[in-house]
Enzyme design. Sequence first.
Site, PDB file in Angstrom:
ATOM      1  N   ASN A  38       6.123 -21.325  34.964  1.00  0.00           N
ATOM      2  CA  ASN A  38       6.456 -19.852  34.090  1.00  0.00           C
ATOM      3  C   ASN A  38       7.743 -19.539  34.164  1.00  0.00           C
ATOM      4  O   ASN A  38       7.928 -18.361  34.264  1.00  0.00           O
ATOM      5  CB  ASN A  38       5.491 -18.988  34.814  1.00  0.00           C
ATOM      6  CG  ASN A  38       5.189 -17.697  34.031  1.00  0.00           C
ATOM      7  OD1 ASN A  38       5.027 -17.616  32.690  1.00  0.00           O
ATOM      8  ND2 ASN A  38       4.959 -16.618  34.589  1.00  0.00           N
ATOM      9  N   SER A 128       0.684  -8.023  46.711  1.00  0.00           N
ATOM     10  CA  SER A 128       0.504  -7.064  45.342  1.00  0.00           C
ATOM     11  C   SER A 128      -0.465  -5.867  45.707  1.00  0.00           C
ATOM     12  O   SER A 128      -1.333  -5.695  46.540  1.00  0.00           O
ATOM     13  CB  SER A 128      -0.207  -7.764  44.463  1.00  0.00           C
ATOM     14  OG  SER A 128      -0.573  -7.002  43.430  1.00  0.00           O
ATOM     15  N   TYR A 156      -7.625 -12.889  41.158  1.00  0.00           N
ATOM     16  CA  TYR A 156      -6.155 -13.032  41.548  1.00  0.00           C
ATOM     17  C   TYR A 156      -5.984 -12.076  42.936  1.00  0.00           C
ATOM     18  O   TYR A 156      -5.307 -12.728  43.862  1.00  0.00           O
ATOM     19  CB  TYR A 156      -5.138 -12.522  40.465  1.00  0.00           C
ATOM     20  CG  TYR A 156      -3.679 -12.080  40.885  1.00  0.00           C
ATOM     21  CD1 TYR A 156      -2.842 -12.990  40.928  1.00  0.00           C
ATOM     22  CD2 TYR A 156      -3.449 -10.934  40.895  1.00  0.00           C
ATOM     23  CE1 TYR A 156      -1.518 -12.598  41.449  1.00  0.00           C
ATOM     24  CE2 TYR A 156      -2.365 -10.271  41.192  1.00  0.00           C
ATOM     25  CZ  TYR A 156      -1.001 -11.451  41.629  1.00  0.00           C
ATOM     26  OH  TYR A 156      -0.146 -11.023  41.926  1.00  0.00           O
ATOM     27  N   LYS A 160      -4.705 -13.205  46.917  1.00  0.00           N
ATOM     28  CA  LYS A 160      -3.462 -12.486  47.617  1.00  0.00           C
ATOM     29  C   LYS A 160      -4.071 -12.018  48.936  1.00  0.00           C
ATOM     30  O   LYS A 160      -3.367 -12.262  50.047  1.00  0.00           O
ATOM     31  CB  LYS A 160      -2.756 -11.161  46.839  1.00  0.00           C
ATOM     32  CG  LYS A 160      -2.043 -11.642  45.591  1.00  0.00           C
ATOM     33  CD  LYS A 160      -0.728 -12.211  45.950  1.00  0.00           C
ATOM     34  CE  LYS A 160       0.042 -12.827  44.849  1.00  0.00           C
ATOM     35  NZ  LYS A 160       1.317 -13.642  45.160  1.00  0.00           N
ATOM     36  N   ASN A 217       1.692  -7.675  30.489  1.00  0.00           N
ATOM     37  CA  ASN A 217       2.148  -6.432  31.229  1.00  0.00           C
ATOM     38  C   ASN A 217       2.802  -5.419  30.139  1.00  0.00           C
ATOM     39  O   ASN A 217       3.353  -5.730  29.169  1.00  0.00           O
ATOM     40  CB  ASN A 217       3.192  -6.850  32.241  1.00  0.00           C
ATOM     41  CG  ASN A 217       2.673  -7.478  33.512  1.00  0.00           C
ATOM     42  OD1 ASN A 217       2.950  -8.360  33.841  1.00  0.00           O
ATOM     43  ND2 ASN A 217       1.513  -6.612  33.899  1.00  0.00           N
ATOM     44  N   ARG A 311      -9.151  -1.285  29.295  1.00  0.00           N
ATOM     45  CA  ARG A 311      -9.352  -2.746  29.424  1.00  0.00           C
ATOM     46  C   ARG A 311     -10.240  -2.881  30.984  1.00  0.00           C
ATOM     47  O   ARG A 311      -9.906  -2.061  31.824  1.00  0.00           O
ATOM     48  CB  ARG A 311      -7.996  -3.346  29.930  1.00  0.00           C
ATOM     49  CG  ARG A 311      -7.786  -4.767  30.237  1.00  0.00           C
ATOM     50  CD  ARG A 311      -5.935  -5.259  30.283  1.00  0.00           C
ATOM     51  NE  ARG A 311      -5.675  -4.632  31.457  1.00  0.00           N
ATOM     52  CZ  ARG A 311      -4.308  -4.646  31.677  1.00  0.00           C
ATOM     53  NH1 ARG A 311      -3.484  -5.711  30.730  1.00  0.00           N
ATOM     54  NH2 ARG A 311      -3.775  -4.066  32.499  1.00  0.00           N
TER      55      ARG A 311
END
Length: 366
Positions: A38, A128, A156, A160, A217, A311
Amino acid sequence: MVVGSVLVTGGTGYIGSFTALALLEADYKVVIVDNLYNSSKEVINRIELICGKRPPFYELDITDEAALDKVFTEHPDIDNVIHFAALKAVGESAEIPLEYYRVNVGGSVSLLRSMLKHNVGNIVFSSSATVYGDATRFENMIPIPEHCPIGPTNTYGRTKSTVESVITDHIDAQRMKAKKAGKSGAEWNAALLRYFNPAGSHPSGIMGENPKGVPYNLLPLLAQVAIGKREKLLVFGDDYASKDGTAIRDYIHVLDLAKGHLMALNYLREQQPGVKAWNLGTGTGSTVFDMIKAFSKVVGHELPYQVVERRQGDVLDLTANPTLANKELNWKTELTLYDACKDLWKWTENNPEGYDQDPPKAFLDA
Ligand code: NAD
Ligand code: WQD
């Protein structure tokens, strides 16, 4: 004089590149590894352009323990690791969870195994704010302190929080083993840095966020609207219990965030605390409408938007309580939301193709 030597995994990525720069500027030696999934190798040139030092770069996969062993063998002075390499798209993590666990959790295990073989004890980990999940489910937990119970609501986030546990168990075990052998074990330390919403770019306009594919984002999307690559911003819900109905986040300038890593690493080296978690945020929440206003101001005209449904998985408020990091790390944010928007706009205007272009001429001529 070199103060220490740091392996930065994911060091060509957004936060990793700014942290590598901050480390080099503070006279650390830096070695970067990344598989460029990425990110782009051009970032190494930009780091060198800014600070005059070029960190060695290895293109490798974080799950490849043998490749990591080779890097530690070639750089026996590495005594610290800052671990950014990971997959980070929340939506995608629900679709391909095994890949997220393989890279994020499996990659961290490979890294820790390789560090153990080479006696490297200090690790700073990119965790995070998403590990807290919806902190509004508790009373008095906004702004969120580190003692807020963790409870990630997406795959995700669970990778973490799992890595936080893996690192804690590993460091505890090494300390225990050392004690049994009559040693202190003080060289085994970890900082679990829970960051809120990173934003902004380098004020020079030559380093910034350059994700491959479609950004998801808020700020990169707003930048695309401003530069004309996207017609309008879709605002995900205006029926939240906030001052204007849109969701609240804590946007932290990436330069402040990078400095937080430097301070956390210094703390590990000086205080040898074992495992500690710190929030890295500003302590101030901004709504989506606040962000549209702030970015419109630096661009010089109103940016078009349309309110749509919420969302899935979004929460009302993710604002940090950064008091612990302020006190213990002697760190606090210095840059404002306006700085983040201004720097992001300069980066966007100067580099419409991100790192797929030469550095802007204006910078080279300066
Ligand atoms: P990024 O994608 O820009 O950086 C991650 C880097 O890891 C990329 O350069 C990518 O190429 C590399 N990478 C991915 N898979 C790899 C693999 N298998 N082997 C080697 N390298 C690999 O993302 P970022 O925003 O800079 O995030 C850095 C870290 O911070 C990540 O761990 C992320 O989960 C965490 N984080 C990010 C945010 C955010 O909003 N940006 C917030 C909190 C935490
Ligand atoms: C910010 C706000 C959206 C896009 C994510 C991860 C988190 C961390 C940071 C890695 C929210 C709204 C967004 C859009 C919008 N990353 N929004 N329209 O979701 O707070 O956090 O990145 O660890 O784990 O979950 O960041 O930038 O996606 O959204 O209205 O097109 O902007 O609803 O309120 P988020 P974001």
